[in-house]
Design a protein around this motif. Structure first.
Motif, PDB file in Angstrom:
ATOM      1  N   HIS A  63       0.813  -1.221   0.000  1.00 16.56           N
ATOM      2  CA  HIS A  63       0.000   0.000   0.000  1.00 16.56           C
ATOM      3  C   HIS A  63       0.849   1.275   0.000  1.00 16.56           C
ATOM      4  O   HIS A  63       0.349   2.331  -0.326  1.00 16.56           O
ATOM      5  N   ARG A  64       2.115   1.174   0.377  1.00 14.92           N
ATOM      6  CA  ARG A  64       3.002   2.358   0.349  1.00 14.92           C
ATOM      7  C   ARG A  64       3.973   2.241  -0.829  1.00 14.92           C
ATOM      8  O   ARG A  64       5.189   2.223  -0.671  1.00 14.92           O
ATOM      9  N   GLY A 109      -2.644  -3.721  -2.266  1.00 18.85           N
ATOM     10  CA  GLY A 109      -2.783  -3.347  -0.859  1.00 18.85           C
ATOM     11  C   GLY A 109      -3.204  -4.476   0.058  1.00 18.85           C
ATOM     12  O   GLY A 109      -3.303  -4.280   1.266  1.00 18.85           O
ATOM     13  N   ILE A 110      -3.437  -5.672  -0.477  1.00 11.94           N
ATOM     14  CA  ILE A 110      -3.868  -6.782   0.388  1.00 11.94           C
ATOM     15  C   ILE A 110      -2.654  -7.298   1.158  1.00 11.94           C
ATOM     16  O   ILE A 110      -1.738  -7.891   0.581  1.00 11.94           O
ATOM     17  N   GLN A 111      -2.651  -7.036   2.465  1.00  9.45           N
ATOM     18  CA  GLN A 111      -1.494  -7.399   3.282  1.00  9.45           C
ATOM     19  C   GLN A 111      -1.261  -8.906   3.242  1.00  9.45           C
ATOM     20  O   GLN A 111      -2.170  -9.687   3.459  1.00  9.45           O
ATOM     21  N   GLY A 139       5.533  -4.424   5.167  1.00  8.34           N
ATOM     22  CA  GLY A 139       5.775  -3.748   6.438  1.00  8.34           C
ATOM     23  C   GLY A 139       5.650  -4.740   7.582  1.00  8.34           C
ATOM     24  O   GLY A 139       5.162  -5.858   7.388  1.00  8.34           O
ATOM     25  N   ASP A 140       6.079  -4.350   8.774  1.00  4.24           N
ATOM     26  CA  ASP A 140       6.024  -5.264   9.919  1.00  4.24           C
ATOM     27  C   ASP A 140       4.586  -5.628  10.285  1.00  4.24           C
ATOM     28  O   ASP A 140       4.323  -6.712  10.797  1.00  4.24           O
ATOM     29  N   GLY A 141       3.636  -4.727   9.960  1.00  5.12           N
ATOM     30  CA  GLY A 141       2.235  -4.998  10.262  1.00  5.12           C
ATOM     31  C   GLY A 141       1.666  -6.108   9.399  1.00  5.12           C
ATOM     32  O   GLY A 141       0.539  -6.560   9.615  1.00  5.12           O
ATOM     33  N   THR A 142       2.434  -6.528   8.406  1.00  2.00           N
ATOM     34  CA  THR A 142       1.972  -7.581   7.491  1.00  2.00           C
ATOM     35  C   THR A 142       2.380  -8.970   7.971  1.00  2.00           C
ATOM     36  O   THR A 142       1.813  -9.965   7.540  1.00  2.00           O
ATOM     37  N   GLU A 145      -0.036 -11.995   8.480  1.00  2.00           N
ATOM     38  CA  GLU A 145      -1.220 -11.884   7.606  1.00  2.00           C
ATOM     39  C   GLU A 145      -1.085 -12.851   6.429  1.00  2.00           C
ATOM     40  O   GLU A 145       0.019 -13.023   5.899  1.00  2.00           O
TER      41      GLU A 145
HETATM   42  C1  LIG Z   1      -5.496  -8.659   4.276  1.00  2.00           C
HETATM   43  C2  LIG Z   1      -5.576  -7.250   4.788  1.00  2.00           C
HETATM   44  N1  LIG Z   1      -6.005  -7.029   6.046  1.00  2.00           N
HETATM   45  C3  LIG Z   1      -6.080  -5.772   6.524  1.00  2.00           C
HETATM   46  C4  LIG Z   1      -5.711  -4.704   5.741  1.00  2.00           C
HETATM   47  C5  LIG Z   1      -5.828  -3.279   6.286  1.00  2.00           C
HETATM   48  N2  LIG Z   1      -4.513  -2.682   6.449  1.00  2.00           N
HETATM   49  C6  LIG Z   1      -4.083  -1.701   5.637  1.00  2.00           C
HETATM   50  S1  LIG Z   1      -2.559  -1.170   6.045  1.00  2.00           S
HETATM   51  C7  LIG Z   1      -2.469  -2.248   7.343  1.00  2.00           C
HETATM   52  C8  LIG Z   1      -1.270  -2.298   8.240  1.00  2.00           C
HETATM   53  C9  LIG Z   1      -0.010  -2.334   7.487  1.00  2.00           C
HETATM   54  O1  LIG Z   1       1.083  -2.272   8.377  1.00  2.00           O
HETATM   55  P1  LIG Z   1       2.531  -2.248   7.773  1.00  2.00           P
HETATM   56  O2  LIG Z   1       2.646  -3.330   6.742  1.00  2.00           O
HETATM   57  O3  LIG Z   1       3.485  -2.310   8.911  1.00  2.00           O
HETATM   58  O4  LIG Z   1       2.624  -0.867   7.028  1.00  2.00           O
HETATM   59  P2  LIG Z   1       2.429   0.613   7.584  1.00  2.00           P
HETATM   60  O5  LIG Z   1       1.105   1.061   7.018  1.00  2.00           O
HETATM   61  O6  LIG Z   1       2.448   0.611   9.080  1.00  2.00           O
HETATM   62  O7  LIG Z   1       3.563   1.369   6.980  1.00  2.00           O
HETATM   63  C10 LIG Z   1      -3.616  -3.015   7.441  1.00  2.00           C
HETATM   64  C11 LIG Z   1      -3.837  -4.041   8.492  1.00  2.00           C
HETATM   65  C12 LIG Z   1      -5.261  -4.963   4.422  1.00  2.00           C
HETATM   66  N3  LIG Z   1      -4.872  -3.993   3.606  1.00  2.00           N
HETATM   67  N4  LIG Z   1      -5.193  -6.237   3.983  1.00  2.00           N
END
Ligand SMILES: Cc1ncc(C[n+]2csc(CCOP(=O)(O)OP(=O)(O)O)c2C)c(N)n1
Length: 148
Positions: A63-64, A109-111, A139-142, A145
């Motif tokens: 997504h970034r 954008g699908i994590q 990203g670490d938030g991924t 997932e």
């Molecule tokens: C499968 C899925 N679940 C939830 C989301 C919603 N979502 C968008 S960004 C994000 C967090 C991403 O965290 P990270 O990868 O660390 O990137 P950051 O935005 O913190 O830079 C989530 C959970 C998504 N895009 N895809």
């Protein structure tokens, strides 16, 4: 240790920052097609990776993805047009911020979704024996997932 200053890389990183700031501005005015996630603060990581890659190599981003896209393709106009919803945009103006597809660059954008897709793409390249390198940005938030 003495380090050489690469002005071209600094200039491109500054371009990425300026474009991202412009997107935030346009988004707040309601002028963008869809949403926007910027890579402000991550400009040099995009440049560092892109500098190691060749045209046959490929990137899957998340997504970034704007900085990764600009660093790898140099296509600033295509990105601007894409987020403004114009047909001249990278993905014909229908993909917007998270769905860029041009010149061996793909984003989604699908994590957790892009890693297995990139692995399949890499397997296709391996079968073709073209020696391409693939890079996936997450990203670490991924972590945790999907397939990750
Ligand atoms: C499968 C899925 N679940 C939830 C989301 C919603 N979502 C968008 S960004 C994000 C967090 C991403 O965290 P990270 O990868 O660390 O990137 P950051 O935005 O913190 O830079 C989530 C959970 C998504 N895009 N895809």
């Amino acid at each position: 240790m003495k380090m050489a200053i690469n002005h071209k890389i600094i200039k491109q990183a500054l371009t990425i920052r300026r474009v991202e700031e412009k997107f935030l501005d346009l988004f707040s005015q309601g002028k963008l097609n869809g949403t926007v996630h910027t890579c402000v603060g991550q400009e040099f990581s995009a440049m560092a990776f892109a500098a190691q890659l060749e045209k046959r190599d490929f990137i899957f981003s998340n997504h970034r993805c704007h900085g990764h896209y600009m660093a790898f393709t140099d296509d600033v106009r295509g990105l601007l047009a894409e987020l403004l919803g114009k047909a001249s945009g990278t993905s014909g103006g229908i993909g917007s911020s998270q769905h860029l597809c041009r010149s061996n660059f793909y984003s989604n954008g699908i994590q957790g979704g892009i890693v297995p897709v990139a692995a399949g793409y890499a397997l296709g390249n391996k079968l073709n024996k073209n020696g391409a390198i693939g890079v996936v940005f997450i990203g670490d938030g991924t972590l945790g997932e999907g397939a990750l």
